[in-house]
Design a protein around this motif. Sequence first.
Motif, short mmCIF file in Angstrom:
data_model
loop_
_atom_site.label_atom_id
_atom_site.label_comp_id
_atom_site.label_asym_id
_atom_site.label_seq_id
_atom_site.Cartn_x
_atom_site.Cartn_y
_atom_site.Cartn_z
N LYS A 3 0.83 -1.21 0.00
CA LYS A 3 0.00 0.00 0.00
C LYS A 3 0.86 1.26 0.00
O LYS A 3 0.51 2.25 -0.62
N GLN A 6 2.13 1.75 -3.48
CA GLN A 6 1.04 2.27 -4.31
C GLN A 6 0.78 3.74 -4.01
O GLN A 6 0.48 4.51 -4.92
N ALA A 68 -2.03 -6.87 -6.37
CA ALA A 68 -2.85 -5.84 -5.74
C ALA A 68 -3.60 -5.02 -6.78
O ALA A 68 -4.76 -4.64 -6.56
N GLU A 69 -2.97 -4.78 -7.93
CA GLU A 69 -3.64 -4.04 -9.00
C GLU A 69 -4.81 -4.83 -9.59
O GLU A 69 -5.84 -4.26 -9.94
N LYS A 71 -6.70 -6.87 -7.94
CA LYS A 71 -7.79 -6.93 -6.96
C LYS A 71 -8.67 -5.69 -7.02
O LYS A 71 -9.80 -5.72 -6.54
N LYS A 72 -8.14 -4.61 -7.56
CA LYS A 72 -8.93 -3.35 -7.61
C LYS A 72 -10.07 -3.44 -8.56
O LYS A 72 -10.20 -4.00 -9.51
#
Length: 72
Positions: A3, A6, A68-69, A71-72
Amino acid sequence: MIKTLQSYGLKSDHLYAAGFVSIGLSYTSWAISRIKKGDSKSQSDRWGIFIGHWAPSFFALGNALQLAELKK
């Protein structure tokens, strides 16, 4: 940690690129160290290996950011 990366605006592509750049830097530092008259072969190898160890870290962080990208 992901995070935080990001929040700085880093994307997985940036870290993948950093991994490939570190491979190139590893070879370049090894080659330059081999050319220098004051450095021994073992010193050249150490420089190349030291910088070469960065690549897996960049690729692993890039992979984590990519997950993580997605999951958005």
